[in-house]
Design a protein around this motif. Structure first.
Motif, PDB file in Angstrom:
ATOM      1  N   LEU A  16      65.429  27.138  54.279  1.00  0.00           N
ATOM      2  CA  LEU A  16      66.768  26.726  54.733  1.00  0.00           C
ATOM      3  C   LEU A  16      67.686  27.932  54.859  1.00  0.00           C
ATOM      4  N   ILE A  17      67.684  28.808  53.852  1.00  0.00           N
ATOM      5  CA  ILE A  17      68.527  30.008  53.904  1.00  0.00           C
ATOM      6  C   ILE A  17      68.153  30.859  55.114  1.00  0.00           C
ATOM      7  N   ALA A  18      66.875  31.114  55.283  1.00  0.00           N
ATOM      8  CA  ALA A  18      66.424  31.953  56.402  1.00  0.00           C
ATOM      9  C   ALA A  18      66.801  31.329  57.742  1.00  0.00           C
ATOM     10  N   THR A  19      66.640  30.022  57.860  1.00  0.00           N
ATOM     11  CA  THR A  19      66.961  29.325  59.114  1.00  0.00           C
ATOM     12  C   THR A  19      68.453  29.384  59.392  1.00  0.00           C
ATOM     13  N   LEU A  20      69.269  29.121  58.365  1.00  0.00           N
ATOM     14  CA  LEU A  20      70.720  29.151  58.553  1.00  0.00           C
ATOM     15  C   LEU A  20      71.221  30.556  58.860  1.00  0.00           C
ATOM     16  N   LYS A  21      70.613  31.569  58.251  1.00  0.00           N
ATOM     17  CA  LYS A  21      71.026  32.950  58.519  1.00  0.00           C
ATOM     18  C   LYS A  21      70.772  33.339  59.969  1.00  0.00           C
ATOM     19  N   LYS A  22      69.688  32.824  60.560  1.00  0.00           N
ATOM     20  CA  LYS A  22      69.336  33.163  61.945  1.00  0.00           C
ATOM     21  C   LYS A  22      70.070  32.311  62.975  1.00  0.00           C
ATOM     22  N   ALA A  23      70.605  31.174  62.546  1.00  0.00           N
ATOM     23  CA  ALA A  23      71.207  30.219  63.484  1.00  0.00           C
ATOM     24  C   ALA A  23      72.458  30.798  64.148  1.00  0.00           C
ATOM     25  N   THR A  24      72.630  30.446  65.405  1.00  0.00           N
ATOM     26  CA  THR A  24      73.819  30.875  66.145  1.00  0.00           C
ATOM     27  C   THR A  24      74.844  29.755  66.259  1.00  0.00           C
ATOM     28  N   LYS A  25      74.515  28.595  65.684  1.00  0.00           N
ATOM     29  CA  LYS A  25      75.431  27.452  65.678  1.00  0.00           C
ATOM     30  C   LYS A  25      75.193  26.667  64.394  1.00  0.00           C
ATOM     31  N   ALA A  26      76.082  25.738  64.108  1.00  0.00           N
ATOM     32  CA  ALA A  26      75.915  24.887  62.935  1.00  0.00           C
ATOM     33  C   ALA A  26      74.663  24.026  63.109  1.00  0.00           C
ATOM     34  N   LEU A  27      73.933  23.830  62.021  1.00  0.00           N
ATOM     35  CA  LEU A  27      72.709  23.028  62.066  1.00  0.00           C
ATOM     36  C   LEU A  27      72.902  21.752  61.245  1.00  0.00           C
ATOM     37  N   PRO A  28      72.727  20.597  61.880  1.00  0.00           N
ATOM     38  CA  PRO A  28      72.889  19.333  61.158  1.00  0.00           C
ATOM     39  C   PRO A  28      71.801  19.144  60.105  1.00  0.00           C
ATOM     40  N   GLY A  29      72.127  18.421  59.036  1.00  0.00           N
ATOM     41  CA  GLY A  29      71.161  18.129  57.980  1.00  0.00           C
ATOM     42  C   GLY A  29      69.931  17.423  58.513  1.00  0.00           C
ATOM     43  N   ARG A  30      70.111  16.551  59.488  1.00  0.00           N
ATOM     44  CA  ARG A  30      68.991  15.827  60.088  1.00  0.00           C
ATOM     45  C   ARG A  30      67.992  16.797  60.692  1.00  0.00           C
ATOM     46  N   GLU A  31      68.498  17.796  61.406  1.00  0.00           N
ATOM     47  CA  GLU A  31      67.642  18.794  62.051  1.00  0.00           C
ATOM     48  C   GLU A  31      66.909  19.641  61.008  1.00  0.00           C
ATOM     49  N   LEU A  32      67.597  20.020  59.945  1.00  0.00           N
ATOM     50  CA  LEU A  32      66.960  20.789  58.873  1.00  0.00           C
ATOM     51  C   LEU A  32      65.902  19.942  58.158  1.00  0.00           C
ATOM     52  N   GLY A  33      66.177  18.645  58.014  1.00  0.00           N
ATOM     53  CA  GLY A  33      65.204  17.734  57.417  1.00  0.00           C
ATOM     54  C   GLY A  33      63.947  17.621  58.261  1.00  0.00           C
ATOM     55  N   ARG A  40      67.340  13.802  55.257  1.00  0.00           N
ATOM     56  CA  ARG A  40      68.623  14.489  55.301  1.00  0.00           C
ATOM     57  C   ARG A  40      69.230  14.556  53.897  1.00  0.00           C
ATOM     58  N   GLN A  41      69.029  13.503  53.095  1.00  0.00           N
ATOM     59  CA  GLN A  41      69.594  13.484  51.746  1.00  0.00           C
ATOM     60  C   GLN A  41      68.986  14.575  50.870  1.00  0.00           C
ATOM     61  N   VAL A  42      67.689  14.873  51.053  1.00  0.00           N
ATOM     62  CA  VAL A  42      67.070  15.976  50.308  1.00  0.00           C
ATOM     63  C   VAL A  42      67.731  17.289  50.713  1.00  0.00           C
ATOM     64  N   ILE A  43      68.020  17.434  52.013  1.00  0.00           N
ATOM     65  CA  ILE A  43      68.690  18.648  52.505  1.00  0.00           C
ATOM     66  C   ILE A  43      70.078  18.772  51.874  1.00  0.00           C
TER      67      ILE A  43
END
Length: 179
Positions: A16-33, A40-43
Motif C-alpha cells: 500500500l505504501i509503495a503504491t500510494l507513493k507512486k500514485a499520481t492521483k488519490a486512490l480509493p480504498g476499493r481500488e487498493l482492496g 475496502r474495510q481491511v484497507i
C-alpha cells in the motif's frame, strides 16, 4: 501472487505504501482492496495502522494520498473563517479554487466534541464538483450544519499571498467571509 490470492498483513501494508507513493492521483480504498484481494474495510484498517506509524497518508473524498515531503517552492497557508448555508458550499469552494487556492480542510467547534476537522483537498472545479457530488450521494452533512450559525474554518494554501487575498475579497463580496 495468484490472481485471487490475498496479500497478507505487513506485506500488504508495504505494498500500500509503495503504491500510494507512486500514485499520481488519490486512490480509493476499493481500488487498493482489489489490488491486494481484500475488502475496502481491511484497507481502511491498514491505513489507520500506517497513520499510527506516522506515514503521511491522508484520506480525501477522492481516496488516499501519500503526502511526499515537498521540495517545491514555498507555498502560503492561511486559516480563513467562513459562514454560509449548505446550499452555498459549492459557491464557496469554487471561489477558492477559481483564485488558485487549494482548500485543505474544514474545521468546526462542536459543542460536545470540541474541534472537529475533515480533509477536503480541492484545487479545481472538477475536484469541487466531485466533492459536492459525493456529499450528496451519501446524504452527507456538511460540518457547518453541526455549528451554531454555520461558522467554520478552512485551511487553504496557494502559490502566493495575492491568490489568498483575491479569494478573501471574492468571499467578502459573496457575504461568506467572516472578518
Amino acid at each position: 501472487m495468484t490472481e485471487n490470492e490475498k496479500v497478507l498483513g505487513e506485506e500488504r501494508r508495504q505494498l500500500l505504501i509503495a503504491t500510494l507513493k507512486k500514485a499520481t492521483k488519490a486512490l480509493p480504498g476499493r481500488e487498493l482492496g482489489e489490488l491486494t484481494n481484500v475488502s475496502r474495510q481491511v484497507i481502511v484498517s491498514d491505513i489507520t495502522l500506517l497513520k499510527a506509524r506516522n506515514e503521511p497518508i491522508i484520506a480525501t473524498s477522492q481516496g488516499y494520498v501519500y503526502m511526499h515531503p515537498q521540495a517545491v517552492p514555498e507555498r502560503y497557508e492561511k486559516t480563513i473563517v467562513c459562514r454560509h448555508t449548505p446550499g452555498q458550499a459549492e459557491e464557496e469552494l469554487n471561489i477558492f479554487v477559481d483564485n488558485g487556492v487549494t482548500v485543505k480542510d474544514v474545521r468546526i467547534e462542536h459543542p460536545v466534541y470540541g474541534d472537529l476537522s475533515a480533509s477536503i483537498m480541492v484545487s479545481n472545479r472538477s475536484d469541487v464538483k466531485e466533492f459536492i457530488h459525493k456529499v450528496s450521494e451519501v446524504n452527507g452533512v456538511f460540518l457547518l450544519k453541526l455549528t451554531d450559525g454555520g461558522i467554520h474554518l478552512h485551511t487553504v494554501i496557494a502559490d502566493n499571498e495575492q491568490q489568498i487575498q483575491n479569494a478573501e475579497d471574492a468571499l467578502r463580496k459573496a457575504d461568506i467571509l467572516v472578518d
